[in-house]
Write an enzyme that holds these catalytic residues in place. Structure first.
Site, PDB file in Angstrom:
ATOM      1  N   HIS A   1       0.888  -1.172   0.000  1.00 32.95           N
ATOM      2  CA  HIS A   1       0.000   0.000   0.000  1.00 32.95           C
ATOM      3  C   HIS A   1       0.923   1.218   0.000  1.00 32.95           C
ATOM      4  CE1 HIS A   1      -2.292  -3.044   2.348  1.00 32.95           C
ATOM      5  NE2 HIS A   1      -3.376  -2.515   1.838  1.00 32.95           N
TER       6      HIS A   1
ATOM      7  N   ASP B   1       2.337   2.003   3.332  1.00 36.69           N
ATOM      8  CA  ASP B   1       3.313   1.063   3.900  1.00 36.69           C
ATOM      9  C   ASP B   1       4.722   1.530   3.589  1.00 36.69           C
ATOM     10  OD1 ASP B   1       1.144  -0.674   4.383  1.00 36.69           O
ATOM     11  OD2 ASP B   1       1.500  -1.803   2.526  1.00 36.69           O
TER      12      ASP B   1
ATOM     13  N   GLU C   1     -10.763  -6.783  -4.357  1.00 30.37           N
ATOM     14  CA  GLU C   1     -10.539  -7.859  -3.380  1.00 30.37           C
ATOM     15  C   GLU C   1     -11.751  -7.935  -2.450  1.00 30.37           C
ATOM     16  OE1 GLU C   1      -6.664  -7.921  -1.470  1.00 30.37           O
ATOM     17  OE2 GLU C   1      -7.547  -8.809   0.316  1.00 30.37           O
TER      18      GLU C   1
ATOM     19  N   HIS D   1     -10.774 -14.189   3.649  1.00 32.99           N
ATOM     20  CA  HIS D   1     -11.969 -13.400   3.352  1.00 32.99           C
ATOM     21  C   HIS D   1     -13.109 -14.316   2.897  1.00 32.99           C
ATOM     22  CE1 HIS D   1      -9.438  -9.530   2.481  1.00 32.99           C
ATOM     23  NE2 HIS D   1      -9.235 -10.027   3.683  1.00 32.99           N
TER      24      HIS D   1
ATOM     25  N   ASP E   1      -5.411 -14.007   9.282  1.00 31.80           N
ATOM     26  CA  ASP E   1      -4.299 -13.870   8.325  1.00 31.80           C
ATOM     27  C   ASP E   1      -3.105 -14.758   8.658  1.00 31.80           C
ATOM     28  OD1 ASP E   1      -5.621 -12.083   6.701  1.00 31.80           O
ATOM     29  OD2 ASP E   1      -4.635 -10.296   7.517  1.00 31.80           O
TER      30      ASP E   1
ATOM     31  N   ASP F   1      -0.658 -12.641   1.939  1.00 27.11           N
ATOM     32  CA  ASP F   1      -1.288 -11.632   2.810  1.00 27.11           C
ATOM     33  C   ASP F   1      -1.464 -12.303   4.178  1.00 27.11           C
ATOM     34  OD1 ASP F   1      -2.504  -9.508   3.909  1.00 27.11           O
ATOM     35  OD2 ASP F   1      -4.105  -9.299   2.430  1.00 27.11           O
TER      36      ASP F   1
HETATM   37  C1  XUL Z   1      -7.260  -6.714   4.451  1.00 22.78           C
HETATM   38  C2  XUL Z   1      -6.562  -7.105   3.219  1.00 22.78           C
HETATM   39  C3  XUL Z   1      -5.734  -6.057   2.569  1.00 22.78           C
HETATM   40  C4  XUL Z   1      -5.695  -6.106   1.090  1.00 22.78           C
HETATM   41  C5  XUL Z   1      -4.968  -4.965   0.443  1.00 22.78           C
HETATM   42  O1  XUL Z   1      -8.034  -7.703   4.997  1.00 22.78           O
HETATM   43  O2  XUL Z   1      -6.612  -8.234   2.798  1.00 22.78           O
HETATM   44  O3  XUL Z   1      -4.457  -6.120   3.104  1.00 22.78           O
HETATM   45  O4  XUL Z   1      -5.110  -7.297   0.642  1.00 22.78           O
HETATM   46  O5  XUL Z   1      -5.485  -3.750   0.815  1.00 22.78           O
HETATM   47 CO    CO Z   2      -5.700  -9.240   1.210  1.00 21.16          CO
END
Ligand code: XUL
Ligand code: CO
Length: 438
Positions: free
Chosen positions: A100, A103, A231, A270, A308, A337
């Site tokens: 990002h 970051d 996403e 997710h 995660d 991720d």
């Molecule tokens: C948050 C997530 C993010 C995206 C990028 O849950 O997955 O880190 O991958 O913004």
């Molecule tokens: Co992600």
């Protein structure tokens, strides 16, 4: 040197090796179905977790002492962190990273200063990319952490907030173009709502579509040729997120005429937060020709939030590679991720985590390739739908049958036989492949 515990590049030593800092299955140059593992898998390190993660949770602040955080000021730290990223990727033998905007470079006091900060770090990243060959998988903008985005970015009720997000996305696209990123991601963490009592859902979805159209227009003019990715995630931080899952995102993109420029970047954790399996999400996207990239990680079956964790589950990984191979690969890649647990204090834990994930997906790739070559699951699947390839079935699929005609056909056929779906037998076949029996 930020990772002295890893002296040189992590090597493939084979399944019998007892060296915890060696690959047991990931052999970058091994060919699987005509392509090397490296070409198939396109692993990427997530900047935010691996270099910016602190181990903080809702009950306590940061716990990691990262050497790259010892700097004079925020920009000095940003430069050191970028150096650490390239040392890490090079030693691990991973060819891609993702970030990002926030970051890699801190926000300044003004938009102009913020942009200068980003430009300076992007120059450093470009230099490292040239020297090491490590590339950018995708870029994105963090439009969810700053307090101004509390009520959303593109879906904020105040257009002045949307304009800040526009500035960020514009610059993040520029950075992605400059660094040759394969894709550009939108993850709408706060593009959703906590309560309908103060939310105009219809308006917010229209705002989001207008915003994405502006991003596509800008990106194409700026020379960005890759796919934009959405996403999906159903919740967290918003209670209700507009990008709930694959099907919801595909519907949104179709409704607002964005389908041509977008694909989906699907994340395992997710999917499970949306009470789907990862394979459900992937198959849904792939069926629409829109499976673009994957965020590989895993949740915890006993908790309802986004943990995660690094992917270690061979079953899910095999499904992932099975879907990916069947559609002929990904435009994007496999981005970790994922974050080490709060108690994994040491920088060497970052290596253990990625090595485990890479080995898991390397095994999954080999198993999926065998499943496909043997048609172990594809043959029974094709047989199950064989009735649609001839006669009346074929006519139905061609859109040429009518209800009265089908009624007449049903009458002539009599009661169809009960046919077993053979789920258990097929699960046994899959397990035989997973456990090396076939
Ligand atoms: C948050 C997530 C993010 C995206 C990028 O849950 O997955 O880190 O991958 O913004
Ligand atoms: Co992600």
């Amino acid at each position: 040197m930020y990772f002295p515990e890893v002296k040189s590049v992590v090597r493939y030593e084979g399944p019998r090796s007892k060296n915890p800092l060696a690959f047991k299955f990931y052999d970058s140059r091994r060919k699987v179905g005509g392509k090397t593992m490296e070409e198939h898998l396109r692993f990427s390190v997530a900047y935010w977790h691996t270099f910016k993660g602190t181990g903080a949770d809702p009950f306590g602040g940061g716990v990691y002492d990262r050497p790259w955080n010892n700097g004079r000021d925020a920009m000095d730290i940003a430069e050191k962190t970028m150096d650490a990223c390239f040392e890490f990727c090079t030693k691990l033998g991973v060819n891609y990273y993702c970030f990002h905007d926030r970051d890699i470079a801190p926000e300044g006091a003004t938009i102009a200063e913020t942009n200068r900060n980003l430009d300076r770090i992007v120059k450093r990243a470009a230099k490292w990319q040239r020297e090491t060959g490590v590339k950018l998988l995708w870029g994105t903008a963090n439009c969810f952490s700053h307090p101004r985005y509390t009520h959303g970015a593109a879906t904020n009720p105040d257009p002045r907030v949307l304009a800040y997000a526009a500035s960020q996305v514009r610059r993040a696209i520029d950075a992605t173009v400059e660094l040759g990123g394969r894709g550009y991601v939108f993850w709408g963490g706060r593009e959703g709502y906590a309560s309908l009592i103060n939310t105009d859902l219809k308006h917010e979805r229209e705002q989001m579509a207008a915003f994405l159209h502006m991003a596509v227009d800008y990106g194409r003019k700026a020379g960005f040729k890759g796919p934009f990715f959405i996403e999906p995630k159903p919740k967290e931080p918003s209670t209700h997120q507009y990008d709930f899952d694959s099907a919801t995102c595909l519907g949104f993109l179709r409704e607002f005429d964005l389908l041509d420029d977008f694909m989906l970047n699907l994340e395992a954790n997710h999917a499970t937060l949306a009470t789907h399996s990862f394979e459900h999400e992937m198959v849904t996207a792939s069926a629409a020709g829109k499976l673009g990239s994957l965020d590989i990680n895993r949740g915890d079956q006993t908790v309802g939030w986004d943990t995660d964790q690094f992917p270690t589950d061979l079953y899910t990984a095999t499904w992932a590679m099975y879907v990916v191979l069947q559609q002929g690969g990904l435009k994007g890649g496999l981005n970790f991720d994922a974050k080490v647990r709060r108690g994994s204090f040491d920088t060497v834990d970052l290596f253990h985590a990625h090595i485990g994930g890479m080995d898991t997906f390397a095994r999954a790739l080999v198993i999926a390739d065998r499943l496909i070559k043997d048609k172990a699951l594809a043959k029974p699947l094709a047989d199950r739908y064989a009735g649609y390839r001839t006669g009346m079935g074929k006519k139905i699929m061609a859109g040429k049958a009518t209800l009265p005609e089908l009624e007449k056909w049903a009458m002539s056929q009599g009661e169809p036989p009960k046919t077993s779906g053979r789920v258990e037998a097929l699960e046994n076949i899959l397990n035989e492949y997973l456990h090396g029996g076939r």
